[in-house]
Design a protein around this motif. Structure first.
Motif, short mmCIF file in Angstrom:
data_model
loop_
_atom_site.label_atom_id
_atom_site.label_comp_id
_atom_site.label_asym_id
_atom_site.label_seq_id
_atom_site.Cartn_x
_atom_site.Cartn_y
_atom_site.Cartn_z
N GLY A 34 0.82 -1.20 0.00
CA GLY A 34 0.00 0.00 0.00
C GLY A 34 0.85 1.24 0.00
N GLY A 35 0.18 2.35 -0.11
CA GLY A 35 0.87 3.63 -0.09
C GLY A 35 -0.14 4.76 -0.16
N GLY A 36 0.25 5.90 0.34
CA GLY A 36 -0.60 7.07 0.32
C GLY A 36 -0.40 7.89 1.58
N ARG A 37 -1.36 8.73 1.86
CA ARG A 37 -1.31 9.53 3.08
C ARG A 37 -1.88 8.76 4.25
NH1 ARG A 37 -3.36 14.68 -0.05
NH2 ARG A 37 -1.36 15.50 -0.72
N VAL A 38 -1.35 9.03 5.43
CA VAL A 38 -1.89 8.41 6.65
C VAL A 38 -3.19 9.15 6.98
CG1 VAL A 38 -1.51 7.91 9.09
CG2 VAL A 38 0.41 7.81 7.49
N ASN A 39 -4.31 8.41 6.99
CA ASN A 39 -5.60 9.01 7.29
C ASN A 39 -5.92 8.96 8.77
OD1 ASN A 39 -6.21 7.19 4.48
ND2 ASN A 39 -6.48 9.39 4.37
N ALA A 40 -5.52 7.87 9.44
CA ALA A 40 -5.81 7.69 10.86
C ALA A 40 -4.99 6.50 11.35
CB ALA A 40 -7.30 7.42 11.08
N TYR A 41 -4.96 6.35 12.67
CA TYR A 41 -4.31 5.18 13.26
C TYR A 41 -4.79 4.98 14.68
CZ TYR A 41 -1.28 8.28 15.95
OH TYR A 41 -0.82 9.23 16.83
N ASP A 42 -4.60 3.75 15.16
CA ASP A 42 -4.82 3.44 16.57
C ASP A 42 -3.73 2.47 16.99
OD1 ASP A 42 -5.63 0.86 15.75
OD2 ASP A 42 -7.75 1.34 15.90
N GLU A 43 -3.87 1.84 18.13
CA GLU A 43 -2.81 0.97 18.62
C GLU A 43 -2.64 -0.30 17.78
OE1 GLU A 43 -6.59 0.15 20.76
OE2 GLU A 43 -5.39 1.95 20.56
N ASN A 44 -3.64 -0.64 16.96
CA ASN A 44 -3.58 -1.87 16.17
C ASN A 44 -3.38 -1.67 14.67
OD1 ASN A 44 -4.10 -3.59 18.45
ND2 ASN A 44 -6.21 -2.88 18.36
N GLU A 45 -3.92 -0.59 14.13
CA GLU A 45 -3.93 -0.39 12.68
C GLU A 45 -3.57 1.04 12.29
OE1 GLU A 45 -7.33 -3.43 11.18
OE2 GLU A 45 -8.03 -1.53 12.00
N VAL A 46 -3.08 1.16 11.06
CA VAL A 46 -2.84 2.46 10.45
C VAL A 46 -3.62 2.48 9.14
CG1 VAL A 46 -1.11 4.04 9.51
CG2 VAL A 46 -0.53 2.61 11.47
N VAL A 47 -4.39 3.52 8.93
CA VAL A 47 -5.15 3.67 7.69
C VAL A 47 -4.32 4.53 6.74
CG1 VAL A 47 -7.30 4.44 6.62
CG2 VAL A 47 -7.33 3.51 8.96
N VAL A 48 -3.87 3.92 5.65
CA VAL A 48 -3.05 4.61 4.65
C VAL A 48 -3.79 4.54 3.32
CG1 VAL A 48 -0.85 4.61 3.42
CG2 VAL A 48 -0.91 4.00 5.85
N GLY A 49 -4.03 5.70 2.74
CA GLY A 49 -4.73 5.74 1.47
C GLY A 49 -6.11 5.10 1.53
N GLY A 50 -6.76 5.16 2.70
CA GLY A 50 -8.10 4.62 2.87
C GLY A 50 -8.15 3.13 3.18
N ARG A 51 -7.00 2.46 3.27
CA ARG A 51 -6.96 1.03 3.58
C ARG A 51 -6.29 0.79 4.92
NH1 ARG A 51 -4.22 -2.34 -0.67
NH2 ARG A 51 -5.20 -4.00 0.53
N LYS A 52 -6.82 -0.17 5.68
CA LYS A 52 -6.27 -0.50 7.00
C LYS A 52 -5.10 -1.47 6.87
CE LYS A 52 -10.64 -0.01 9.43
NZ LYS A 52 -11.64 -0.70 10.25
#
Length: 73
Positions: A34-52
């Motif tokens: 994957g690749g893109g901008r970081v949209n959000a994150y928590d202790e388990n996942e990072v959402v990058v380009g709209g994908r977890k």
């Protein structure tokens, strides 16, 4: 690849990536997943380009954006 790449490991680094709209490449088992901008994150996942992506099994690398559009299906 760019020699100025840096791995994002800590929450403050992910906060900065979100704030500055930085491009992040996601690697899982040594492969680009994957690749893109970081949209959000928590202790388990990072959402990058709209994908977890799992923080446990993926590596997040701050790098320059590609010169072409890449769609990860």
């Amino acid at each position: 690849m760019n020699m100025n790449m840096r791995t994002l490991q800590h929450d403050v680094e992910l906060d900065n990536a979100v704030y500055f709209g930085s491009y992040v490449l996601v690697l899982t088992d040594g492969k680009v997943t994957g690749g893109g901008r970081v949209n959000a994150y928590d202790e388990n996942e990072v959402v990058v380009g709209g994908r977890k992506h799992s923080r446990r099994i993926s590596t997040f690398v701050l790098t320059s954006p590609p010169q072409i559009q890449i769609d990860f299906i």
